[in-house]
Design an enzyme around this catalytic site. Structure first.
Site, PDB file in Angstrom:
ATOM      1  N   ASN A  16      64.963  75.663  47.176  1.00  0.00           N
ATOM      2  CA  ASN A  16      64.574  75.121  48.656  1.00  0.00           C
ATOM      3  C   ASN A  16      65.084  76.315  49.682  1.00  0.00           C
ATOM      4  O   ASN A  16      66.379  76.394  49.911  1.00  0.00           O
ATOM      5  CB  ASN A  16      65.065  74.002  48.870  1.00  0.00           C
ATOM      6  N   TRP A  17      64.387  77.319  49.803  1.00  0.00           N
ATOM      7  CA  TRP A  17      64.728  78.137  50.592  1.00  0.00           C
ATOM      8  C   TRP A  17      64.788  77.932  52.101  1.00  0.00           C
ATOM      9  O   TRP A  17      65.384  78.567  53.031  1.00  0.00           O
ATOM     10  CB  TRP A  17      63.685  79.438  50.901  1.00  0.00           C
ATOM     11  N   LYS A  18      64.474  76.594  52.434  1.00  0.00           N
ATOM     12  CA  LYS A  18      64.341  76.243  54.221  1.00  0.00           C
ATOM     13  C   LYS A  18      64.052  77.035  54.821  1.00  0.00           C
ATOM     14  O   LYS A  18      63.145  77.973  54.544  1.00  0.00           O
ATOM     15  CB  LYS A  18      66.276  75.857  54.285  1.00  0.00           C
ATOM     16  N   HIS A  71      63.503  65.117  52.639  1.00  0.00           N
ATOM     17  CA  HIS A  71      64.775  65.962  52.728  1.00  0.00           C
ATOM     18  C   HIS A  71      65.889  65.297  53.922  1.00  0.00           C
ATOM     19  O   HIS A  71      65.346  64.971  54.824  1.00  0.00           O
ATOM     20  CB  HIS A  71      64.754  67.317  52.875  1.00  0.00           C
ATOM     21  N   GLU A 127      67.523  66.736  55.862  1.00  0.00           N
ATOM     22  CA  GLU A 127      67.575  67.499  57.036  1.00  0.00           C
ATOM     23  C   GLU A 127      66.406  67.072  57.933  1.00  0.00           C
ATOM     24  O   GLU A 127      66.269  67.265  59.135  1.00  0.00           O
ATOM     25  CB  GLU A 127      67.494  69.163  56.705  1.00  0.00           C
ATOM     26  N   GLU A 163      70.209  63.643  46.416  1.00  0.00           N
ATOM     27  CA  GLU A 163      71.081  64.520  47.097  1.00  0.00           C
ATOM     28  C   GLU A 163      71.976  63.746  48.002  1.00  0.00           C
ATOM     29  O   GLU A 163      71.493  63.284  49.208  1.00  0.00           O
ATOM     30  CB  GLU A 163      70.026  65.360  47.870  1.00  0.00           C
ATOM     31  N   GLY A 203      74.958  71.792  51.356  1.00  0.00           N
ATOM     32  CA  GLY A 203      75.556  72.872  52.124  1.00  0.00           C
ATOM     33  C   GLY A 203      76.815  72.952  52.287  1.00  0.00           C
ATOM     34  O   GLY A 203      77.454  73.627  53.153  1.00  0.00           O
ATOM     35  N   SER A 231      74.994  71.445  47.106  1.00  0.00           N
ATOM     36  CA  SER A 231      75.964  72.529  46.336  1.00  0.00           C
ATOM     37  C   SER A 231      76.071  72.713  45.024  1.00  0.00           C
ATOM     38  O   SER A 231      76.873  73.051  44.282  1.00  0.00           O
ATOM     39  CB  SER A 231      77.411  72.104  47.116  1.00  0.00           C
ATOM     40  N   GLY A 255      69.576  74.817  47.375  1.00  0.00           N
ATOM     41  CA  GLY A 255      69.482  75.353  48.561  1.00  0.00           C
ATOM     42  C   GLY A 255      70.211  76.831  48.581  1.00  0.00           C
ATOM     43  O   GLY A 255      69.533  77.681  48.217  1.00  0.00           O
ATOM     44  N   GLY A 256      71.383  76.826  49.245  1.00  0.00           N
ATOM     45  CA  GLY A 256      72.141  78.095  49.240  1.00  0.00           C
ATOM     46  C   GLY A 256      72.013  78.974  48.092  1.00  0.00           C
ATOM     47  O   GLY A 256      71.458  80.100  48.152  1.00  0.00           O
TER      48      GLY A 256
HETATM   49  P1  PGA Z   1      72.344  73.305  48.846  1.00  0.00           P
HETATM   50  O1  PGA Z   1      71.205  72.421  49.461  1.00  0.00           O
HETATM   51  O2  PGA Z   1      72.315  73.467  47.599  1.00  0.00           O
HETATM   52  O3  PGA Z   1      72.757  74.549  50.027  1.00  0.00           O
HETATM   53  O4  PGA Z   1      73.617  72.607  49.109  1.00  0.00           O
HETATM   54  C1  PGA Z   1      70.375  71.548  48.739  1.00  0.00           C
HETATM   55  C2  PGA Z   1      69.361  71.101  49.524  1.00  0.00           C
HETATM   56  O5  PGA Z   1      69.301  71.084  50.530  1.00  0.00           O
HETATM   57  O6  PGA Z   1      68.246  70.897  48.838  1.00  0.00           O
END
Ligand code: PGA
Length: 256
Positions: A9-11, A99, A101, A169, A175, A215, A236-237
């Protein structure tokens, strides 16, 4: 046992040039390693404006493209939104929905997530529906009730194990570099599977893919991806760092 599914997930990160470069480097690493590409499906979810160019650019046998959200109608007067047929038109195979967010920053409710998941399924786009508790909810001890209610109200009316993916999640792990213990992850994944079995049938519950996200980094990928009932990861990251993402894919391909 399911094939592992690793979703990046590149956001809101990625312009055309650096994204082409990231795809080039990742494809090179995948092709020039002993990674068993038959054992893992790889999906990248870039921001909307570069989905089209990237889906034309990637080798779709190696990497599938997904989106990070969609609208719940096929078309219409919804300024700023993107529909499922549009995503299908530019080569998307998956869409991340609900998600945390989006649930927190855009107040997306379970019922909105459900409507989006319904329309995705109707159009044969695979929704990856995210669920997970906040730290406060975890500390209250009642956190599985939160997850159960997200499952109850945000999953679509009809799906089978091939048409939908669930991602667990924990919000406090996204993050932050913090992760639940392996036992805690196992407990939630089993709980989700049991819930799906009892509400949608054993056949779906046993076979549906449930990803872990939050994470997920190379250093603990092996431990997490080897937990029974963890079918892959939503990342994500580390998906923005091709060596780290490759390492997680590599570990996934050998985790049983
Ligand atoms: P993260 O993000 O790996 O940076 O914790 C995961 C996500 O938001 O799907």
């Amino acid at each position: 046992m399911n094939r592992k599914l690793i979703v990046g997930n590149w956001k809101m990160n990625g312009l055309k040039e650096d994204s082409f470069l990231r795809i080039d480097k990742l494809s090179h690493l995948l092709r020039n390693s002993s990674c068993d590409l038959n054992a893992v499906d790889i999906v990248i979810c870039p921001p909307f404006p570069i989905i089209n160019v990237l889906s034309e650019y990637v080798d779709s046998d190696l990497i599938k493209i997904g989106a990070q959200d969609c609208h719940f109608e096929n078309f219409g007067a919804y300024t700023g939104d993107v529909s499922v047929p549009m995503l299908k038109d530019v080569g998307c195979k998956y869409v991340i929905l609900g998600h945390s967010e989006r649930r927190s920053a855009y107040l997306e409710s379970n019922s909105v997530v459900k409507n989006k998941a319904n329309i995705a399924i109707l159009n044969e786009l695979i929704p990856i529906v995210c669920v997970g508790e906040t730290l406060e909810e975890r500390e209250s001890g009642e956190f599985f009730k939160v997850i159960e209610s997200q499952l109850q109200y945000s999953l679509p009316n009809n799906f089978d194990h091939k048409s939908l993916v669930i991602a667990y999640e924990p919000v406090w792990a996204i993050g932050t570099g913090k992760i639940p213990t392996l036992d805690e992850i196992s407990y939630v994944h089993k709980g989700i599977r049991d819930y799906i079995s009892s509400t949608r049938g054993k056949n779906i519950g046993e076979k549906i893919s449930i990803l872990y996200g939050g994470s997920l980094k190379p250093e603990h990928a092996k431990d997490i991806l080897s937990i029974a009932g963890v079918d892959g990861g939503l990342i994500g990251g580390s998906s923005l760092k091709e060596e780290e993402f490759f390492e997680i894919i590599n570990v996934a391909s050998i985790s049983v």
